[in-house]
Design a protein around this motif. Structure first.
Motif, short mmCIF file in Angstrom:
data_model
loop_
_atom_site.label_atom_id
_atom_site.label_comp_id
_atom_site.label_asym_id
_atom_site.label_seq_id
_atom_site.Cartn_x
_atom_site.Cartn_y
_atom_site.Cartn_z
N VAL A 1 0.84 -1.27 0.17
CA VAL A 1 -0.19 -0.12 -0.26
C VAL A 1 0.93 0.97 0.06
CG1 VAL A 1 -1.65 1.18 1.36
CG2 VAL A 1 -1.84 -1.24 1.10
N LEU A 2 1.91 1.36 0.71
CA LEU A 2 2.88 2.51 1.11
C LEU A 2 3.44 2.63 -0.37
CD1 LEU A 2 4.39 1.82 4.54
CD2 LEU A 2 2.25 3.26 3.97
N SER A 3 3.93 1.60 -1.03
CA SER A 3 4.80 1.65 -2.26
C SER A 3 3.75 2.24 -3.33
CB SER A 3 5.16 0.51 -2.98
OG SER A 3 6.31 -0.23 -1.86
N LEU A 4 2.26 1.81 -3.18
CA LEU A 4 1.52 2.45 -4.55
C LEU A 4 1.12 3.92 -4.06
CD1 LEU A 4 -1.09 -0.45 -4.51
CD2 LEU A 4 0.33 -0.03 -6.27
N ILE A 5 1.06 4.25 -2.74
CA ILE A 5 0.94 5.43 -2.59
C ILE A 5 2.19 6.50 -3.05
CG2 ILE A 5 0.48 7.52 -0.86
CD1 ILE A 5 -0.83 5.03 0.69
N THR A 6 3.30 5.85 -2.55
CA THR A 6 4.38 6.71 -2.93
C THR A 6 4.74 6.74 -4.66
OG1 THR A 6 5.59 5.62 -1.11
CG2 THR A 6 7.28 6.68 -2.74
N LEU B 1 4.01 6.55 5.97
CA LEU B 1 4.75 7.38 4.88
C LEU B 1 5.69 8.28 5.11
CD1 LEU B 1 1.41 7.80 3.04
CD2 LEU B 1 3.14 6.45 2.03
N THR B 2 5.47 9.05 6.30
CA THR B 2 6.47 10.10 6.64
C THR B 2 7.65 9.46 6.99
OG1 THR B 2 4.82 11.31 7.57
CG2 THR B 2 7.09 11.86 8.32
N ALA B 3 7.74 8.38 7.53
CA ALA B 3 8.89 7.53 8.13
C ALA B 3 9.87 7.08 6.71
CB ALA B 3 8.72 6.18 8.72
N ARG B 4 9.13 7.06 5.48
CA ARG B 4 9.83 6.67 4.21
C ARG B 4 9.87 7.97 3.31
NH1 ARG B 4 7.52 2.39 6.11
NH2 ARG B 4 8.16 0.25 5.28
N VAL C 1 1.67 17.57 0.49
CA VAL C 1 1.55 16.58 1.25
C VAL C 1 0.48 15.46 0.92
CG1 VAL C 1 2.14 17.86 3.42
CG2 VAL C 1 -0.08 17.37 2.93
N VAL C 2 0.55 14.47 1.24
CA VAL C 2 -0.58 13.39 1.12
C VAL C 2 -1.49 13.16 2.30
CG1 VAL C 2 -1.20 10.94 0.24
CG2 VAL C 2 1.05 12.03 -0.52
N PRO C 3 -2.63 13.65 1.97
CA PRO C 3 -3.72 13.62 3.12
C PRO C 3 -4.24 12.27 3.17
CG PRO C 3 -4.71 14.72 1.28
CD PRO C 3 -3.23 14.58 1.11
N ILE C 4 -4.03 11.57 4.36
CA ILE C 4 -4.79 10.25 4.82
C ILE C 4 -5.84 10.31 5.48
CG2 ILE C 4 -4.01 7.92 5.43
CD1 ILE C 4 -2.13 8.86 3.33
N ILE C 5 -6.91 10.18 4.74
CA ILE C 5 -8.49 10.54 5.25
C ILE C 5 -8.99 9.28 6.03
CG2 ILE C 5 -10.56 11.74 4.75
CD1 ILE C 5 -8.98 13.26 2.56
N THR C 6 -9.92 9.51 7.15
CA THR C 6 -10.58 8.45 7.33
C THR C 6 -11.77 8.07 6.76
OG1 THR C 6 -11.83 9.87 9.04
CG2 THR C 6 -9.95 8.81 9.88
N GLY C 7 -11.98 6.90 6.22
CA GLY C 7 -13.36 6.55 5.58
C GLY C 7 -14.35 6.31 6.74
N PHE C 8 -15.73 6.25 5.97
CA PHE C 8 -16.79 5.60 6.67
C PHE C 8 -17.44 6.63 7.90
CE2 PHE C 8 -17.87 2.69 10.50
CZ PHE C 8 -19.18 2.31 10.01
N ILE C 9 -16.57 7.66 8.34
CA ILE C 9 -17.04 8.49 9.48
C ILE C 9 -17.25 9.82 9.16
CG2 ILE C 9 -16.09 7.10 11.35
CD1 ILE C 9 -13.82 9.02 11.54
N ALA C 10 -18.16 10.73 9.64
CA ALA C 10 -18.45 12.30 9.59
C ALA C 10 -18.95 12.69 10.81
CB ALA C 10 -19.38 12.18 8.61
N ARG C 11 -19.59 13.97 10.43
CA ARG C 11 -19.92 14.46 11.95
C ARG C 11 -21.38 15.32 11.23
NH1 ARG C 11 -15.23 16.91 14.38
NH2 ARG C 11 -15.31 15.15 15.86
N SER C 12 -22.28 15.24 12.46
CA SER C 12 -23.45 16.02 12.09
C SER C 12 -23.45 17.43 12.24
CB SER C 12 -24.51 15.24 12.72
OG SER C 12 -24.45 15.56 14.33
#
Length: 839
Positions: free
Chosen positions: A33-38, A148-151, A194-205
């Protein structure tokens, strides 16, 4: 690109990646996954799901707490923490790993306190559950960003609750697009470089409460984000290589659909494909972005592209879905008309009771309808309909029988259905041809799908059959060969020689999956190269049973597409194996005459069983080897011709022997040579006794509908009956030397009189006193059609109303391993074409 996307963000060609829980939460996959993003083109945003089974464990923790099981709740949270630590240790080390573990502890701490409250109140509301499960995606986002940051890739963990705004619906909240766009705008500027890594599935009312987006929520987050950013591409990385033509668990040959339209994807979502949810597709329809489904484990594979255009190829593949654990409810109107449309009332009643209706024969004016509902709701639905239609039931105007379950909803989805004729016809022809009972044909408003309800036990064969009819360039036939003697051995050779040609020219993929001889049984569902079958079989140790028990192999064969049992033996009692095959949905191709020559009632019962099970039983080679004798007779009967007489030399082996005798060859030598050439039965006695010809005559007589048995046939052997008692074949051959002189003298007298010795069969279905069948040696004159036969030729003459003056004659090689094997292969191919149907 949508004009409603973020102002300013439009000028950047965003790409959205989404990684599922198996991609980020399975040990060993996160580095990929990290390689694909990179390696991805910038700018990119990444949406992640919770690690592995984290969401399920969090739900279990909440339920345990609600039941007062604090230990169980803590154990589930410990599993979450353990998996997070395990996955982190594969991509992080040292102080960075320690920092990640501290972050996980910080995220889980408030959840632990919340669950303590749940335990005290014994209640976990939907809103509370949303808060509990939200921690899974937050852990995943922090981990991927830190890795990702570590890489050396600048990455930022982004909580989607900072910009996705929803209503207050817990568990499946609705997103406010305009409010979300307004919140996202100021955040995007901070994503520069930067690459934003966003949470899926959740939101706020709107009120600030954590909400979740329901099934496939992370996919929905990704497509929403693409809409808000004006992205042209969304890639969902998962553990499958794309949208498959069928469930690979049911169809081994399922493969990815390269392209499809949004509409096709919506149809698949409706009919239960877990990969899609209708809400996931809505942002794509609005923005026009393309969605790619690709595999994390096979990133080089093209996957499936979903867009407005779809696949322009008119022969594009289609998808077959199977929605299981359903029930069918049939509502019958006993009057031509009712005061209100029946279909409308049924749907309204079920909707009011919150019963899910997956489909039905829902024409509002129909006198009766059927609806498919979840099996778990079947009894509730039945009670609702009985109550809603009580007045009509009391007046005996409507019946609501008990639900029929379990059933499966089998659906063919294809954009091409609206552009090509007879798609529905092929769909139902394919199912009917393999004996699948269609319980209901389900109608929809779209021309992109056709559905039917089938019994749950028919699910696998129905899905495989439809898939084969629409998605394969060839029809796959899986063959279990019983008997590896002269005919079986030559069949293996012909399969080895012709398999590629059959596939390339005739669209038939013949797979040999099993071979059985008198001592051993070999079975491999992945296929056995015919050229290697003999060697592989010989390498096996003989089993304790001789012959081997084939029935367990039938169970395995029945799970393959178009299974065929091929009998190249001359074994007695094999009709029980045929019956077992038919009951398991297996077709039979046979060169063995004995099951067909069993007593009339037994033979007819076996035929009836094959018809009841909708299985083919082809046996052309039982009369005349590869000559089309039986099919010719069937066609005469089918077309209404009246058969007056059938006559001929049915046996190529006896034809060879008689021809050799007329050339001056002694009897014992002629028989020995015929046996060496593979013309005779395993024991030549069966040929010389006339029994083999009698069986063939009986088979043809029964094709005419004559209820005869073997003892009804008048048989005169070619040799005196006392010689037929010798059991051992070699001793039998030696005993024939004592007849050489007498037979040669008799043949010389025939030659002197201008006659030829032939072994004839004659069938007279309308003889005075009843049908008559006789076989025996005859000295025919020069005018007889059999006079010109040479070698192992066979001949069958049909005298009918239409062929009265000049009989219809079938003539050609009537014995030998090669020609008989070719006839068996022809029967298999005929079966393949029948199954394949019209393309």
């Amino acid at each position: 690109m949508s004009n409603a996307s973020l102002h300013g963000a439009e000028r950047r060609d965003w790409h959205v990646y989404k990684f599922g829980g198996s991609s980020v939460g399975t040990p060993g996959r996160l580095p990929r996954v990290l390689s694909l993003i990179t390696e991805a083109q910038r700018p990119i945003t990444v949406v992640v799901s919770a690690l592995g089974d984290t969401t399920d464990w969090l739900i279990s923790a909440a339920r345990a707490a609600a039941s007062g099981d604090s230990a169980g709740s803590s154990a589930e949270l410990a599993r979450v923490q353990s998996l997070a630590a395990t996955i982190a240790s594969t991509v992080l080390e040292g102080s960075v790993l320690t920092a990640q573990q501290a972050t996980v502890d910080q995220l889980l701490a408030p959840i632990e306190r919340l669950l303590t409250g749940v335990e005290l109140t014994r209640e976990c509301t939907p809103a509370t559950l949303d808060e509990v499960v939200s921690v899974g995606e937050r852990i995943s986002s922090e981990l991927v960003a830190r890795a990702l940051t570590a890489r050396g890739v600048r990455a930022l963990a982004v909580d989607a609750r900072t910009f996705l705004v929803t209503d207050e619906t817990a568990g499946s909240a609705r997103v406010d697009i305009e409010a979300s766009r307004a919140k996202l705008a100021p955040l995007v500027s901070g994503w520069e470089g930067v690459v934003p890594i966003i949470t899926g599935f959740i939101a706020r009312s709107h009120q600030g409460r954590t909400t979740t987006l329901g099934r496939n929520g992370s996919d929905y987050t990704a497509t929403l984000l693409s809409w808000l950013l004006g992205a042209r591409h969304v890639t969902v990385w998962t553990d499958v290589p794309g949208v498959m033509t069928a469930d690979p668990a049911l169809v081994r040959d399922a493969y990815p659909v390269p392209r499809m339209t949004y509409a096709e994807a919506l149809e698949l979502a409706h009919f239960g494909t877990r990969m899609f949810h209708p809400r996931t597709m809505i942002p794509l329809l609005e923005s026009g972005a393309a969605l790619h489904i690709r595999s994390t484990t096979e990133p080089q594979a093209p996957g499936t592209r979903i867009d407005a255009e779809g696949n322009p190829d008119p022969h594009r593949p289609t998808s077959v879905t199977s929605l299981e654990r359903l029930a069918l409810i049939h509502i019958e109107s006993l009057r031509p008309t009712l005061s209100e449309p029946l279909g409308l009332r049924v749907l309204q009643a079920l909707e009011a009771a919150q019963v899910t209706v997956w489909g039905g024969t829902l024409s509002a004016l129909a006198p009766s309808i059927s609806v498919v509902v979840p099996q778990a709701q079947a009894q509730k639905a039945h009670a609702v309909l009985e109550a809603a239609l009580r007045a009509e039931r009391d007046r005996h105007e409507v019946r609501v029988p008990p639900p029929h379950s379990p059933v499966t909803l089998v659906t063919l989805v294809a954009e091409s259905m609206g552009h090509r004729p007879n798609v529905a016809g092929r769909f139902f022809h394919a199912l009917g041809n393999v004996g699948v009972n269609v319980r209901a044909i389900l109608q929809g408003a779209s021309s992109r799908s056709v559905s039917c309800a089938v019994d749950a036990e028919d699910t696998a064969v129905a899905v495989r059959t439809v898939h084969s009819a629409f998605n394969l360039n060839e029809t796959e036939i899986n063959v279990l060969l019983v008997g590896k003697g002269t005919v079986g051995g030559r069949l293996l050779s012909q399969l080895a020689e012709n398999t590629k040609t059959l596939q390339a020219r005739h669209g038939v993929a013949l797979r040999l999956v099993g071979v059985v001889d008198s001592r051993r049984a070999l079975f491999d569902p992945t296929g056995i190269p015919p050229a290697e079958a003999g060697k592989r079989l010989a390498e096996l140790s003989p089993g304790s049973a001789s012959p081997p028990d084939v029935v367990p192999l039938l169970d395995r064969l029945s799970r393959l597409s178009v299974p065929v049992l091929v009998d190249c033996t001359a074994a007695d009692g094999i009709e029980t194996l045929y019956a077992a095959a038919f009951r398991r949905g297996i077709h039979v191709v046979a060169a063995n005459k004995k099951p067909l020559a069993r007593p009339w009632k037994e033979s007819e019962a076996l035929h009836a069983l094959s018809r009841e099970q909708f299985r083919a039983w082809h046996y052309e080679t039982t009369v005349g080897a590869s000559l089309p004798v039986i099919e010719t007779l069937k066609n005469l009967v089918r077309t209404g011709d009246r058969v007056e007489r059938i006559e001929g030399c049915f046996s190529g082996s006896l034809g060879y022997i008689c021809h050799a005798l007329m050339d001056g060859v002694p009897l014992s030598q002629a028989v020995r040579t015929a046996r060496a050439n593979g013309y005779t039965e395993p024991h030549p006695r069966d040929d010389l006794s006339g029994l083999d010809v009698a069986r063939k005559a009986l088979i043809l007589a029964r094709e005419l509908g004559l209820e005869l048995d073997l003892e009804d046939i008048a048989v005169e052997p070619l040799v005196p009956r006392e010689h037929l008692d010798v059991e051992e074949p070699e001793a039998f051959l030696r005993s024939l030397t004592s007849l050489d002189a007498d037979v040669s003298a008799q043949v010389a007298r025939y030659r002197a009189a201008g006659r030829n010795l032939r072994y004839l069969a004659q069938i007279l279905p309308h003889a005075p006193g009843g049908p008559r069948v006789k076989v025996g040696p005859v000295a025919v004159d020069a005018e007889h059609p059999a006079t010109g036969l040479k070698g192992a030729e066979a001949l069958v003459s049909f005298f009918t109303d239409r062929y009265r003056e000049f009989p219809l004659i079938v003539r050609g090689a009537g014995a030998g391993g090669d020609v008989t094997a070719a006839g068996v292969l022809a029967d298999i191919l005929r079966l393949a074409q029948n199954v394949r149907g019209r393309r």
